[in-house]
Design a protein around this motif. Structure first.
Motif, PDB file in Angstrom:
ATOM      1  N   THR A 110     -72.803 -30.770 -39.939  1.00  0.00           N
ATOM      2  CA  THR A 110     -72.738 -32.196 -39.615  1.00  0.00           C
ATOM      3  C   THR A 110     -71.294 -32.690 -39.531  1.00  0.00           C
ATOM      4  OG1 THR A 110     -72.924 -32.805 -41.961  1.00  0.00           O
ATOM      5  CG2 THR A 110     -74.965 -32.652 -40.701  1.00  0.00           C
ATOM      6  N   ARG A 111     -70.380 -31.983 -40.184  1.00  0.00           N
ATOM      7  CA  ARG A 111     -68.956 -32.358 -40.133  1.00  0.00           C
ATOM      8  C   ARG A 111     -68.249 -31.738 -38.940  1.00  0.00           C
ATOM      9  NH1 ARG A 111     -67.244 -30.420 -45.923  1.00  0.00           N
ATOM     10  NH2 ARG A 111     -65.166 -30.536 -44.994  1.00  0.00           N
ATOM     11  N   GLY A 112     -68.962 -30.913 -38.174  1.00  0.00           N
ATOM     12  CA  GLY A 112     -68.376 -30.331 -36.971  1.00  0.00           C
ATOM     13  C   GLY A 112     -67.506 -29.113 -37.210  1.00  0.00           C
ATOM     14  N   VAL A 113     -67.685 -28.437 -38.340  1.00  0.00           N
ATOM     15  CA  VAL A 113     -66.929 -27.209 -38.610  1.00  0.00           C
ATOM     16  C   VAL A 113     -67.403 -26.122 -37.646  1.00  0.00           C
ATOM     17  CG1 VAL A 113     -66.424 -25.430 -40.324  1.00  0.00           C
ATOM     18  CG2 VAL A 113     -66.617 -27.839 -41.026  1.00  0.00           C
ATOM     19  N   ARG A 114     -66.440 -25.387 -37.081  1.00  0.00           N
ATOM     20  CA  ARG A 114     -66.772 -24.352 -36.104  1.00  0.00           C
ATOM     21  C   ARG A 114     -67.717 -23.307 -36.688  1.00  0.00           C
ATOM     22  NH1 ARG A 114     -63.140 -21.156 -35.048  1.00  0.00           N
ATOM     23  NH2 ARG A 114     -61.577 -21.772 -36.599  1.00  0.00           N
ATOM     24  N   ARG A 115     -68.576 -22.746 -35.828  1.00  0.00           N
ATOM     25  CA  ARG A 115     -69.586 -21.796 -36.273  1.00  0.00           C
ATOM     26  C   ARG A 115     -68.956 -20.585 -36.972  1.00  0.00           C
ATOM     27  NH1 ARG A 115     -74.769 -20.057 -35.599  1.00  0.00           N
ATOM     28  NH2 ARG A 115     -75.066 -17.795 -35.477  1.00  0.00           N
ATOM     29  N   ALA A 116     -67.887 -20.040 -36.407  1.00  0.00           N
ATOM     30  CA  ALA A 116     -67.263 -18.858 -37.007  1.00  0.00           C
ATOM     31  C   ALA A 116     -66.771 -19.168 -38.421  1.00  0.00           C
ATOM     32  CB  ALA A 116     -66.103 -18.378 -36.130  1.00  0.00           C
ATOM     33  N   ARG A 117     -66.199 -20.355 -38.577  1.00  0.00           N
ATOM     34  CA  ARG A 117     -65.705 -20.748 -39.909  1.00  0.00           C
ATOM     35  C   ARG A 117     -66.876 -20.973 -40.854  1.00  0.00           C
ATOM     36  NH1 ARG A 117     -62.266 -19.877 -43.734  1.00  0.00           N
ATOM     37  NH2 ARG A 117     -61.505 -21.726 -44.823  1.00  0.00           N
ATOM     38  N   ARG A 118     -67.967 -21.548 -40.350  1.00  0.00           N
ATOM     39  CA  ARG A 118     -69.153 -21.755 -41.197  1.00  0.00           C
ATOM     40  C   ARG A 118     -69.692 -20.416 -41.692  1.00  0.00           C
ATOM     41  NH1 ARG A 118     -71.242 -25.190 -36.963  1.00  0.00           N
ATOM     42  NH2 ARG A 118     -72.999 -23.744 -36.701  1.00  0.00           N
ATOM     43  N   GLN A 119     -69.761 -19.445 -40.807  1.00  0.00           N
ATOM     44  CA  GLN A 119     -70.309 -18.144 -41.192  1.00  0.00           C
ATOM     45  C   GLN A 119     -69.405 -17.433 -42.185  1.00  0.00           C
ATOM     46  OE1 GLN A 119     -73.402 -16.915 -40.306  1.00  0.00           O
ATOM     47  NE2 GLN A 119     -73.583 -19.036 -39.626  1.00  0.00           N
ATOM     48  N   GLU A 120     -68.109 -17.575 -42.010  1.00  0.00           N
ATOM     49  CA  GLU A 120     -67.159 -16.959 -42.946  1.00  0.00           C
ATOM     50  C   GLU A 120     -67.354 -17.515 -44.360  1.00  0.00           C
ATOM     51  OE1 GLU A 120     -62.338 -17.013 -43.756  1.00  0.00           O
ATOM     52  OE2 GLU A 120     -63.094 -17.420 -41.737  1.00  0.00           O
ATOM     53  N   ARG A 121     -67.438 -18.832 -44.445  1.00  0.00           N
ATOM     54  CA  ARG A 121     -67.647 -19.454 -45.765  1.00  0.00           C
ATOM     55  C   ARG A 121     -69.025 -19.107 -46.322  1.00  0.00           C
ATOM     56  NH1 ARG A 121     -65.600 -25.713 -45.720  1.00  0.00           N
ATOM     57  NH2 ARG A 121     -63.681 -25.469 -44.501  1.00  0.00           N
ATOM     58  N   LEU A 122     -70.024 -19.092 -45.454  1.00  0.00           N
ATOM     59  CA  LEU A 122     -71.394 -18.802 -45.896  1.00  0.00           C
ATOM     60  C   LEU A 122     -71.476 -17.431 -46.555  1.00  0.00           C
ATOM     61  CD1 LEU A 122     -74.460 -19.256 -46.015  1.00  0.00           C
ATOM     62  CD2 LEU A 122     -74.572 -18.337 -43.669  1.00  0.00           C
ATOM     63  N   HIS A 123     -70.908 -16.418 -45.922  1.00  0.00           N
ATOM     64  CA  HIS A 123     -71.012 -15.070 -46.469  1.00  0.00           C
ATOM     65  C   HIS A 123     -70.281 -14.955 -47.807  1.00  0.00           C
ATOM     66  CE1 HIS A 123     -73.218 -13.578 -43.132  1.00  0.00           C
ATOM     67  NE2 HIS A 123     -72.249 -13.798 -42.248  1.00  0.00           N
ATOM     68  N   ARG A 124     -69.160 -15.656 -47.926  1.00  0.00           N
ATOM     69  CA  ARG A 124     -68.420 -15.607 -49.183  1.00  0.00           C
ATOM     70  C   ARG A 124     -69.210 -16.259 -50.314  1.00  0.00           C
ATOM     71  NH1 ARG A 124     -62.630 -18.539 -50.525  1.00  0.00           N
ATOM     72  NH2 ARG A 124     -62.373 -17.667 -52.614  1.00  0.00           N
ATOM     73  N   VAL A 125     -69.758 -17.433 -50.037  1.00  0.00           N
ATOM     74  CA  VAL A 125     -70.517 -18.156 -51.063  1.00  0.00           C
ATOM     75  C   VAL A 125     -71.813 -17.428 -51.398  1.00  0.00           C
ATOM     76  CG1 VAL A 125     -71.800 -20.282 -51.518  1.00  0.00           C
ATOM     77  CG2 VAL A 125     -69.510 -20.396 -50.543  1.00  0.00           C
ATOM     78  N   ALA A 126     -72.485 -16.891 -50.390  1.00  0.00           N
ATOM     79  CA  ALA A 126     -73.738 -16.169 -50.628  1.00  0.00           C
ATOM     80  C   ALA A 126     -73.508 -14.946 -51.504  1.00  0.00           C
ATOM     81  CB  ALA A 126     -74.361 -15.757 -49.297  1.00  0.00           C
ATOM     82  N   GLU A 127     -72.392 -14.257 -51.277  1.00  0.00           N
ATOM     83  CA  GLU A 127     -72.071 -13.082 -52.101  1.00  0.00           C
ATOM     84  C   GLU A 127     -71.779 -13.503 -53.536  1.00  0.00           C
ATOM     85  OE1 GLU A 127     -68.962  -9.290 -52.180  1.00  0.00           O
ATOM     86  OE2 GLU A 127     -68.900 -10.744 -50.531  1.00  0.00           O
ATOM     87  N   LEU A 128     -71.034 -14.571 -53.685  1.00  0.00           N
ATOM     88  CA  LEU A 128     -70.698 -15.070 -55.010  1.00  0.00           C
ATOM     89  C   LEU A 128     -71.949 -15.423 -55.808  1.00  0.00           C
ATOM     90  CD1 LEU A 128     -68.895 -16.405 -57.224  1.00  0.00           C
ATOM     91  CD2 LEU A 128     -68.923 -18.470 -55.827  1.00  0.00           C
TER      92      LEU A 128
END
Length: 379
Positions: A110-128
């Motif tokens: 909803t904040r307009g963060v690019r998809r590639a950046r969203r996926q990068e953060r998602l994988h890091r948080v999901a692993e954590l």
């Protein structure tokens, strides 16, 4: 403070916050400062007002009196979505029709963060958070603890300058809770956001926070570092709330001659505090404990008894289990004796305490010194 903290974190200042309900005052002139980039825990028993205070910071509730300042700006009348906060509360508030991955990245999208950046953060948080195997599942297919982790991930991934958390680890099992304490603290330091964290668990508070704000009946009992809260409690409430088992508190009269000398020096009745782990068995002392029972905990044993008729607990090695009625002479370091006003419960300072203890026939004990505990089979 780290450079990340300077760049991302914002300070929180609560000035004389009052929250009145009909006939009830939930918060009574609360003053709290949360430095930018720090981790502050709001700690206290159920009903003390800590969650209400967090909701006021979040903008989900309004104070009856007082101001909320974030980054030096008065946001008391600003709605929640204008405060640049991320929040994790006890209710998960997940979208049931979205997958775990979609729930976590929803705010970024909803904040307009690019998809590639969203996926990068998602994988890091999901692993954590141990959520990688569940990213395609819907919330209904998760356990309560897993749903809590999704809510936690949604807040962490946003990388807002302030993160508010209300008992976020309460539904996790003991092993994961311990891991998450370490990982969440490390992540907060790395990203530099300001954390305000509500918990009733003193272990969470003292192991994670830079500052602990201990609350009691709608007021701040003590705001200090974890070390200061444990080593120099400001009140009898702080003394008993922090520490497991809690500090022993006995009337000064229970200490015999020493108690009389202390009250004479101060000029009013006192309560005396002694941590169970600070009491050490010695060869001879005018201060003695008569045992009543012992509780075996493996590496430790909690020996219960009485000093001058007042109930106390002593922490001993696990093999130590004296018979009921055993008289144990007790040594104490002057720094391990805490004095409190018997009426107000506030801490009292007294110089020359070590001399008064020696004069009263109580031997000192060096901090960390091993006590001459005996195996009960050899007594």
């Amino acid at each position: 403070m780290t450079r990340a903290a300077d760049r991302r974190g914002r300070s929180i200042r609560l000035e004389r916050i009052v929250r009145d309900w009909t006939g009830t005052r939930a918060l009574d002139r609360v003053d709290v400062t949360v430095p930018a980039g720090s981790f502050t825990a709001l700690l206290g028993p159920s009903g003390c007002g800590k969650s209400t205070l967090l909701r006021i910071v979040a903008g989900l509730d309004a104070a009856t009196e007082g101001r909320v300042l974030i980054g030096g700006e008065d946001v008391s009348r600003r709605p929640a979505d204008k405060r640049d906060l991320s929040m994790v509360f006890q209710s998960y508030a997940l979208f049931p029709h979205l997958s775990v991955a979609e729930n976590i990245v929803f705010g970024l999208k909803t904040r307009g963060v690019r998809r590639a950046r969203r996926q990068e953060r998602l994988h890091r948080v999901a692993e954590l958070l141990g959520l990688t195997p569940y990213l395609d599942r819907k919330p209904a297919a998760l356990s309560g603890g897993q749903q809590q982790r999704v809510a936690l991930g949604r807040a962490v991934i946003s990388q807002r300058s302030i993160c508010l958390m209300d008992e976020p680890l309460s539904n996790l099992d003991a092993k994961l809770r311990q891991t998450m304490r370490t990982e969440l603290r490390a992540l907060q330091r790395e990203l530099g956001f300001t954390m305000l964290y509500v918990t009733h668990d003193q272990v969470e508070a003292i192991t994670m926070a830079d500052q602990v704000v201990l609350m009691n009946e709608g007021r701040v009992e003590q705001a200090d570092t974890p070390e200061a809260l444990y080593e120099r409690p400001a009140t009898t409430f702080s003394a008993r709330f922090i520490g497991t088992p809690p500090m022993n508190l006995v009337p000064a009269a229970a200490l015999g001659g020493l108690g009389g000398r202390l009250e004479a020096a101060i000029g009013h009745p006192l309560m005396i505090g002694m941590r169970p782990e600070a009491m050490r068995v010695t060869q001879a002392s005018s201060l003695s404990m008569v045992t009543t029972e012992a509780e075996y905990l493996g590496a430790d044993a909690l020996v219960q008894g009485r000093i001058g008729g007042a109930p106390v607990v002593l922490r001993a090695p696990g093999h130590y289990a004296p018979a009921a009625g055993t008289v144990l002479p007790i040594a104490l370091a002057a720094d391990d004796l805490h004095l409190f006003d018997a009426g107000s419960g506030t801490r009292v300072q007294l110089t020359g305490l070590a001399s008064l203890m020696a004069l009263s026939g109580i031997p000192g004990a060096e901090p960390g010194a091993s006590a001459p505990f005996l195996n009960h089979r050899d007594q």
